[in-house]
Design a protein around this motif. Sequence first.
Motif, PDB file in Angstrom:
ATOM      1  N   MET A 136     -20.577  -9.098   7.454  1.00  0.00           N
ATOM      2  CA  MET A 136     -19.537  -8.860   6.464  1.00  0.00           C
ATOM      3  C   MET A 136     -18.398  -8.050   7.081  1.00  0.00           C
ATOM      4  N   THR A 137     -18.715  -7.094   7.924  1.00  0.00           N
ATOM      5  CA  THR A 137     -17.688  -6.262   8.550  1.00  0.00           C
ATOM      6  C   THR A 137     -16.785  -7.105   9.453  1.00  0.00           C
ATOM      7  N   VAL A 138     -17.374  -7.996  10.217  1.00  0.00           N
ATOM      8  CA  VAL A 138     -16.582  -8.869  11.100  1.00  0.00           C
ATOM      9  C   VAL A 138     -15.694  -9.785  10.265  1.00  0.00           C
ATOM     10  N   GLU A 139     -16.233 -10.333   9.178  1.00  0.00           N
ATOM     11  CA  GLU A 139     -15.434 -11.192   8.305  1.00  0.00           C
ATOM     12  C   GLU A 139     -14.256 -10.424   7.713  1.00  0.00           C
ATOM     13  N   GLN A 140     -14.504  -9.204   7.254  1.00  0.00           N
ATOM     14  CA  GLN A 140     -13.446  -8.391   6.668  1.00  0.00           C
ATOM     15  C   GLN A 140     -12.366  -8.066   7.688  1.00  0.00           C
ATOM     16  N   MET A 141     -12.765  -7.680   8.891  1.00  0.00           N
ATOM     17  CA  MET A 141     -11.779  -7.358   9.934  1.00  0.00           C
ATOM     18  C   MET A 141     -10.985  -8.587  10.345  1.00  0.00           C
ATOM     19  N   THR A 142     -11.634  -9.734  10.371  1.00  0.00           N
ATOM     20  CA  THR A 142     -10.931 -10.971  10.702  1.00  0.00           C
ATOM     21  C   THR A 142      -9.862 -11.258   9.656  1.00  0.00           C
ATOM     22  N   LYS A 143     -10.195 -11.057   8.383  1.00  0.00           N
ATOM     23  CA  LYS A 143      -9.223 -11.279   7.312  1.00  0.00           C
ATOM     24  C   LYS A 143      -8.053 -10.302   7.409  1.00  0.00           C
ATOM     25  N   VAL A 144      -8.339  -9.048   7.693  1.00  0.00           N
ATOM     26  CA  VAL A 144      -7.270  -8.046   7.834  1.00  0.00           C
ATOM     27  C   VAL A 144      -6.377  -8.408   9.010  1.00  0.00           C
ATOM     28  N   PHE A 145      -6.988  -8.746  10.123  1.00  0.00           N
ATOM     29  CA  PHE A 145      -6.220  -9.091  11.327  1.00  0.00           C
ATOM     30  C   PHE A 145      -5.337 -10.306  11.059  1.00  0.00           C
ATOM     31  N   ARG A 146      -5.877 -11.313  10.390  1.00  0.00           N
ATOM     32  CA  ARG A 146      -5.091 -12.523  10.071  1.00  0.00           C
ATOM     33  C   ARG A 146      -3.948 -12.190   9.119  1.00  0.00           C
ATOM     34  N   LEU A 147      -4.205 -11.288   8.163  1.00  0.00           N
ATOM     35  CA  LEU A 147      -3.169 -10.901   7.213  1.00  0.00           C
ATOM     36  C   LEU A 147      -1.943 -10.329   7.926  1.00  0.00           C
ATOM     37  N   VAL A 148      -2.162  -9.401   8.851  1.00  0.00           N
ATOM     38  CA  VAL A 148      -1.015  -8.806   9.553  1.00  0.00           C
ATOM     39  C   VAL A 148      -0.434  -9.770  10.583  1.00  0.00           C
ATOM     40  N   MET A 149      -1.297 -10.523  11.242  1.00  0.00           N
ATOM     41  CA  MET A 149      -0.843 -11.442  12.280  1.00  0.00           C
ATOM     42  C   MET A 149      -0.034 -12.608  11.706  1.00  0.00           C
ATOM     43  N   ASP A 150      -0.340 -13.034  10.494  1.00  0.00           N
ATOM     44  CA  ASP A 150       0.336 -14.185   9.888  1.00  0.00           C
ATOM     45  C   ASP A 150       1.614 -13.813   9.147  1.00  0.00           C
ATOM     46  N   ASP A 151       1.923 -12.538   9.019  1.00  0.00           N
ATOM     47  CA  ASP A 151       3.101 -12.132   8.266  1.00  0.00           C
ATOM     48  C   ASP A 151       4.374 -12.402   9.075  1.00  0.00           C
ATOM     49  N   VAL A 152       5.246 -13.226   8.524  1.00  0.00           N
ATOM     50  CA  VAL A 152       6.474 -13.653   9.212  1.00  0.00           C
ATOM     51  C   VAL A 152       7.388 -12.460   9.496  1.00  0.00           C
ATOM     52  N   GLU A 153       7.608 -11.615   8.496  1.00  0.00           N
ATOM     53  CA  GLU A 153       8.521 -10.483   8.672  1.00  0.00           C
ATOM     54  C   GLU A 153       7.983  -9.497   9.714  1.00  0.00           C
ATOM     55  N   LEU A 154       6.702  -9.229   9.673  1.00  0.00           N
ATOM     56  CA  LEU A 154       6.110  -8.315  10.651  1.00  0.00           C
ATOM     57  C   LEU A 154       6.240  -8.869  12.067  1.00  0.00           C
ATOM     58  N   ASN A 155       5.994 -10.147  12.239  1.00  0.00           N
ATOM     59  CA  ASN A 155       6.164 -10.777  13.556  1.00  0.00           C
ATOM     60  C   ASN A 155       7.598 -10.633  14.054  1.00  0.00           C
ATOM     61  N   ARG A 156       8.560 -10.813  13.175  1.00  0.00           N
ATOM     62  CA  ARG A 156       9.974 -10.674  13.558  1.00  0.00           C
ATOM     63  C   ARG A 156      10.276  -9.244  13.997  1.00  0.00           C
TER      64      ARG A 156
END
Length: 168
Positions: free
Chosen positions: A3-23
């Motif tokens: 569950m911890t790995v799944e949660q961290m993967t979701k958090v990482f994807r959330l920040v990594m997929d954000d268009v404005e943050l990437n810019r």
Amino acid sequence: MSMTVEQMTKVFRLVMDDVELNRLLYYKTDPLSPSHPDVQSLENYYDSTNDSPAIINTIFKRAPKTDDLSDSPLCRICVYLGNALPKPSSQSVMLLDQDLMIDVFTHINTFEETEFRNLKINDRINKLLFNQNFAGIGKTSSYKRLLITNPPDGYLGYKLIYTFGAMK
């Protein structure tokens, strides 16, 4: 997968997929200008070229990695788990207060001279995570921003700490 790995993967994807943050992390000047394409659409976002590693592998890390920041001026986010302590108000030994650590590094001469880029990145991360129910792990119960006192030469660093409820 735990569950911890799944949660961290979701958090990482959330920040990594954000268009404005990437810019904000990638473009040196005027990062939110519509004249710049979305970073995720660039040819070398996911794939490395002969000359350079993939953009995603340069600006996002899953651990506090900074030993390569002196190679070229850039912005970077490191996302990883911190301490997990039993919830003081809970009778269950299975409930924890889990810290999510996000280190934000910006090259001073390139990104901080003309604007407060690190603070803009912090604000964007806060919009994504603070008081939000993300990754199915509940809303953050507290937030701290700490200055990283020994960042790599030429860099400004802040450590963002989000605390949320988690299961053991």
